[in-house]
Design a protein around this motif. Structure first.
Motif, PDB file in Angstrom:
ATOM      1  N   LEU A 107      31.002  53.411  41.454  1.00  0.00           N
ATOM      2  CA  LEU A 107      31.619  52.833  40.259  1.00  0.00           C
ATOM      3  C   LEU A 107      33.145  52.935  40.298  1.00  0.00           C
ATOM      4  O   LEU A 107      33.841  52.030  39.836  1.00  0.00           O
ATOM      5  N   LEU A 108      33.657  54.033  40.846  1.00  0.00           N
ATOM      6  CA  LEU A 108      35.108  54.164  41.001  1.00  0.00           C
ATOM      7  C   LEU A 108      35.647  53.074  41.926  1.00  0.00           C
ATOM      8  O   LEU A 108      36.666  52.442  41.627  1.00  0.00           O
ATOM      9  N   GLY A 109      34.962  52.846  43.027  1.00  0.00           N
ATOM     10  CA  GLY A 109      35.377  51.798  43.965  1.00  0.00           C
ATOM     11  C   GLY A 109      35.299  50.423  43.334  1.00  0.00           C
ATOM     12  O   GLY A 109      36.230  49.606  43.477  1.00  0.00           O
ATOM     13  N   PHE A 110      34.201  50.161  42.614  1.00  0.00           N
ATOM     14  CA  PHE A 110      34.034  48.865  41.957  1.00  0.00           C
ATOM     15  C   PHE A 110      35.121  48.648  40.904  1.00  0.00           C
ATOM     16  O   PHE A 110      35.737  47.581  40.839  1.00  0.00           O
ATOM     17  N   SER A 111      35.392  49.673  40.102  1.00  0.00           N
ATOM     18  CA  SER A 111      36.406  49.516  39.058  1.00  0.00           C
ATOM     19  C   SER A 111      37.794  49.333  39.674  1.00  0.00           C
ATOM     20  O   SER A 111      38.596  48.553  39.164  1.00  0.00           O
ATOM     21  N   LEU A 112      38.072  50.014  40.780  1.00  0.00           N
ATOM     22  CA  LEU A 112      39.357  49.824  41.458  1.00  0.00           C
ATOM     23  C   LEU A 112      39.481  48.393  41.976  1.00  0.00           C
ATOM     24  O   LEU A 112      40.537  47.778  41.867  1.00  0.00           O
ATOM     25  N   LEU A 113      38.397  47.864  42.499  1.00  0.00           N
ATOM     26  CA  LEU A 113      38.390  46.478  42.970  1.00  0.00           C
ATOM     27  C   LEU A 113      38.666  45.509  41.819  1.00  0.00           C
ATOM     28  O   LEU A 113      39.478  44.587  41.954  1.00  0.00           O
ATOM     29  N   ILE A 114      38.038  45.740  40.670  1.00  0.00           N
ATOM     30  CA  ILE A 114      38.240  44.877  39.505  1.00  0.00           C
ATOM     31  C   ILE A 114      39.683  44.997  39.009  1.00  0.00           C
ATOM     32  O   ILE A 114      40.335  43.992  38.709  1.00  0.00           O
ATOM     33  N   TYR A 115      40.202  46.230  38.901  1.00  0.00           N
ATOM     34  CA  TYR A 115      41.596  46.418  38.489  1.00  0.00           C
ATOM     35  C   TYR A 115      42.532  45.704  39.459  1.00  0.00           C
ATOM     36  O   TYR A 115      43.475  45.034  39.051  1.00  0.00           O
ATOM     37  N   SER A 116      42.278  45.862  40.754  1.00  0.00           N
ATOM     38  CA  SER A 116      43.143  45.248  41.764  1.00  0.00           C
ATOM     39  C   SER A 116      43.127  43.731  41.665  1.00  0.00           C
ATOM     40  O   SER A 116      44.180  43.087  41.737  1.00  0.00           O
ATOM     41  N   SER A 117      41.945  43.153  41.492  1.00  0.00           N
ATOM     42  CA  SER A 117      41.875  41.692  41.394  1.00  0.00           C
ATOM     43  C   SER A 117      42.529  41.208  40.103  1.00  0.00           C
ATOM     44  O   SER A 117      43.189  40.161  40.091  1.00  0.00           O
ATOM     45  N   ARG A 118      42.391  41.973  39.026  1.00  0.00           N
ATOM     46  CA  ARG A 118      43.057  41.598  37.767  1.00  0.00           C
ATOM     47  C   ARG A 118      44.570  41.646  37.920  1.00  0.00           C
ATOM     48  O   ARG A 118      45.278  40.743  37.496  1.00  0.00           O
ATOM     49  N   LEU A 119      45.046  42.698  38.561  1.00  0.00           N
ATOM     50  CA  LEU A 119      46.493  42.804  38.783  1.00  0.00           C
ATOM     51  C   LEU A 119      47.003  41.686  39.681  1.00  0.00           C
ATOM     52  O   LEU A 119      48.055  41.091  39.414  1.00  0.00           O
ATOM     53  N   ALA A 120      46.255  41.374  40.717  1.00  0.00           N
ATOM     54  CA  ALA A 120      46.677  40.305  41.628  1.00  0.00           C
ATOM     55  C   ALA A 120      46.701  38.962  40.920  1.00  0.00           C
ATOM     56  O   ALA A 120      47.650  38.184  41.085  1.00  0.00           O
ATOM     57  N   SER A 121      45.682  38.685  40.105  1.00  0.00           N
ATOM     58  CA  SER A 121      45.651  37.389  39.418  1.00  0.00           C
ATOM     59  C   SER A 121      46.754  37.298  38.360  1.00  0.00           C
ATOM     60  O   SER A 121      47.350  36.241  38.180  1.00  0.00           O
ATOM     61  N   MET A 122      47.046  38.404  37.695  1.00  0.00           N
ATOM     62  CA  MET A 122      48.131  38.388  36.701  1.00  0.00           C
ATOM     63  C   MET A 122      49.470  38.215  37.399  1.00  0.00           C
ATOM     64  O   MET A 122      50.338  37.516  36.902  1.00  0.00           O
ATOM     65  N   HIS A 123      49.629  38.841  38.569  1.00  0.00           N
ATOM     66  CA  HIS A 123      50.868  38.673  39.332  1.00  0.00           C
ATOM     67  C   HIS A 123      51.025  37.223  39.782  1.00  0.00           C
ATOM     68  O   HIS A 123      52.088  36.644  39.685  1.00  0.00           O
ATOM     69  N   ASN A 124      49.919  36.650  40.271  1.00  0.00           N
ATOM     70  CA  ASN A 124      49.972  35.259  40.724  1.00  0.00           C
ATOM     71  C   ASN A 124      50.245  34.295  39.572  1.00  0.00           C
ATOM     72  O   ASN A 124      50.951  33.309  39.744  1.00  0.00           O
ATOM     73  N   ASN A 125      49.687  34.588  38.375  1.00  0.00           N
ATOM     74  CA  ASN A 125      49.919  33.725  37.223  1.00  0.00           C
ATOM     75  C   ASN A 125      51.338  33.859  36.684  1.00  0.00           C
ATOM     76  O   ASN A 125      51.853  32.946  36.056  1.00  0.00           O
ATOM     77  N   SER A 126      51.956  35.029  36.910  1.00  0.00           N
ATOM     78  CA  SER A 126      53.325  35.247  36.433  1.00  0.00           C
ATOM     79  C   SER A 126      54.353  34.641  37.386  1.00  0.00           C
ATOM     80  O   SER A 126      55.477  34.386  36.999  1.00  0.00           O
ATOM     81  N   ALA A 127      53.943  34.449  38.640  1.00  0.00           N
ATOM     82  CA  ALA A 127      54.895  33.965  39.646  1.00  0.00           C
ATOM     83  C   ALA A 127      55.147  32.477  39.541  1.00  0.00           C
ATOM     84  O   ALA A 127      54.561  31.722  38.933  1.00  0.00           O
TER      85      ALA A 127
END
Length: 178
Positions: free
Chosen positions: A158-178
């Protein structure tokens, strides 16, 4: 602006750290397990209750978005280290917990600086925190090794899965802000 600091929901988040710290001291002193369990149960209840209170009283704030996950991470570190020092959970496990938390904090700080927004915890993150709490409870109650192994590995997943979800959320927010 981060909004009001001294809301009831934020006080509940802060109290979680105090309950966890008290439990950690009792664990370190090999004190009564019932007291540790009661304090940890109260801490877990504040984790559930702070968000409920904030939403129902319309007091969700930027401070709350910071305090709630910070309280989770500090509480996990305090109790986890106490359990490791008493040989109730393995050191590598708390290392995984702390590394995941550090990566999330660094990512969230970078995103907040870049976008000016603070993100709320997500559901997989809350599941991971719940799994950590269950693993800590089982360790404190000195569950047999098979139960501990199941708790630990489910939590690591679950820690790995949640880190993956956080990472993808951060990446998509970064891409949307760029």
């Amino acid at each position: 602006m981060l909004g009001a600091f001294w809301t009831f929901a934020n006080i509940l988040s802060i109290s979680r750290v105090l309950f966890s710290a008290a439990a950690a001291v009792i664990i370190l002193r090999d004190g009564p397990v019932n007291w540790s369990l009661a304090l940890l149960t109260t801490a877990v209840l504040t984790d559930w209750l702070d968000g409920q209170v904030a939403r129902r009283t319309n007091t969700v704030s930027e401070w709350g978005k910071i305090l709630d996950p910070a309280a989770d991470k500090i509480s996990a570190a305090l109790v986890g280290i106490a359990l490791v020092l008493n040989d109730l959970i393995p050191l590598w496990f708390i290392g995984v917990v702390l590394l995941r938390d550090l990566l999330i904090v660094v990512g969230e700080i970078a995103l907040a600086r870049y976008s000016g927004r603070i993100q709320m915890s997500n559901f997989p993150g809350k599941l991971a925190v719940t799994a950590i709490a269950i693993t800590f409870f089982m360790g404190l109650m000195r569950a047999d090794q098979m139960v501990m192994d199941i708790c630990i590995w489910v939590t690591v997943g679950l820690l790995g899965f949640s880190l993956l979800i956080y990472s993808s959320r951060l990446a998509s927010m970064h891409n949307n802000s760029a």
